[in-house]
Design a protein around this motif. Structure first.
Motif, short mmCIF file in Angstrom:
data_model
loop_
_atom_site.label_atom_id
_atom_site.label_comp_id
_atom_site.label_asym_id
_atom_site.label_seq_id
_atom_site.Cartn_x
_atom_site.Cartn_y
_atom_site.Cartn_z
N MET A 42 7.61 0.29 -0.31
CA MET A 42 6.78 1.18 -0.98
C MET A 42 5.27 0.92 -2.41
SD MET A 42 4.20 3.63 0.19
CE MET A 42 4.76 4.18 0.95
N PRO A 43 4.98 0.29 -1.89
CA PRO A 43 4.06 -0.12 -3.32
C PRO A 43 3.98 0.83 -4.44
CG PRO A 43 2.81 -1.59 -1.77
CD PRO A 43 4.00 -0.48 -0.96
N ASP A 44 4.19 0.99 -5.51
CA ASP A 44 4.36 1.90 -6.22
C ASP A 44 2.52 1.44 -7.48
OD1 ASP A 44 4.30 3.61 -8.14
OD2 ASP A 44 5.92 2.78 -9.54
N SER A 45 1.47 1.80 -5.86
CA SER A 45 0.59 2.05 -7.06
C SER A 45 -0.28 2.35 -6.22
CB SER A 45 0.01 0.80 -5.76
OG SER A 45 -1.26 0.23 -5.64
N HIS A 46 -1.36 3.56 -6.53
CA HIS A 46 -2.06 4.62 -6.77
C HIS A 46 -3.51 3.75 -5.90
CE1 HIS A 46 -3.97 7.79 -7.48
NE2 HIS A 46 -4.93 7.63 -7.04
N LEU A 47 -3.69 3.10 -5.88
CA LEU A 47 -5.07 2.55 -4.88
C LEU A 47 -4.15 2.29 -3.70
CD1 LEU A 47 -7.94 1.53 -3.70
CD2 LEU A 47 -6.78 -0.35 -4.84
N TYR A 48 -2.94 1.79 -3.65
CA TYR A 48 -2.19 1.57 -2.15
C TYR A 48 -2.18 2.88 -1.82
CZ TYR A 48 0.26 0.12 1.52
OH TYR A 48 1.91 0.20 2.60
N ARG A 49 -1.76 3.66 -2.33
CA ARG A 49 -0.95 5.51 -1.48
C ARG A 49 -2.76 5.59 -1.25
NH1 ARG A 49 4.35 7.22 -3.16
NH2 ARG A 49 4.99 5.34 -4.36
N GLN A 50 -3.35 5.89 -2.36
CA GLN A 50 -4.92 6.24 -1.51
C GLN A 50 -4.81 5.94 -0.57
OE1 GLN A 50 -7.34 5.92 -4.26
NE2 GLN A 50 -7.95 7.93 -5.30
#
Length: 223
Positions: A42-50
């Motif tokens: 799970m990428p630790d990226s705010h954009l990815y989670r959005q």
């Protein structure tokens, strides 16, 4: 000297098997019950989670660099292109293997849409996976990979959006990952965000053509 030897290996393999040689494909009975995840799950990226929270409806794959017609493609756009399904074995540099069924658009179709310029030699894949604790705002820390245009146009090189007849799971690279079946697993970049065509690799990041390559791995990881 050792680094140059990988290109001798690539050229020798092409001479002996042909540049269009196919990786082995398997049957439905060979598919593993679980296609294990390796590296980031799970990428630790705010954009990815959005993007994930929105079902990747706002995600787009940008394709640019040395092309005549830069473009952005949604998942719906990619699904509308001709697809290929292949059952292949993923061979990890760590020594394990697993067989899975992949469906996606051949990269050659995407390249045909953007029209590579004559000086383009390599295809670079930029991912949403921060490797060093930084987010996408620090692009020097995210995973990246590259292959040459010969490998990019091979029929088994696909941008996969499905695994085992289901949408690609997050742990395996959703919404889109590269499958380059004639090379080892670290070349199969997950969480694709952008593709860039370039003339040379030595001016990008560490200059060796990929995240792990910048840390000492070989750029050509042929099986």
């Amino acid at each position: 000297m050792l680094r140059r030897a990988q290109y001798l290996s690539r050229d020798t393999q092409a001479l002996l098997t042909g540049r269009n040689a196919m990786a082995q494909e398997f049957t439905e009975d060979d598919i593993a019950d679980e296609f294990r995840s390796n590296g980031t799950a799970m990428p630790d990226s705010h954009l990815y989670r959005q993007l994930l929270a929105g079902g990747f409806r706002r995600w787009q794959l940008g394709v640019g660099g040395l092309v005549a017609a830069p473009a952005e493609f949604s998942l719906a756009d990619l699904h509308a292109m001709p697809s290929r399904t292949q059952i292949t074995r993923h061979d990890c540099v760590e020594g394990w293997s697993v067989i899975g069924k992949w469906t996606g658009v051949p990269l050659s179709h995407v390249l045909a849409r953007v029209q590579p310029l004559p000086m383009a030699r390599y295809v670079v894949f930029h991912c949403a996976d921060p490797m060093d604790g930084s987010d996408l705002q620090a692009p020097g820390s995210t995973y990246y990979e590259s292959i040459d245009l010969t490998e990019a146009r091979h029929p088994q090189t696909i941008l996969a959006y499905a695994l085992n007849d289901e949408p690609l799971p997050v742990k395996n690279g959703a919404p889109l990952r590269l499958r380059v079946e004639r090379q080892l697993g670290y070349k199969h970049a997950k969480y694709l965000m952008r593709i860039e065509l370039v003339e040379r690799l030595d001016t990008i990041r560490g200059g060796n053509g990929g995240y792990w390559e910048d840390l000492g791995y070989e750029w050509y990881a042929g099986i």
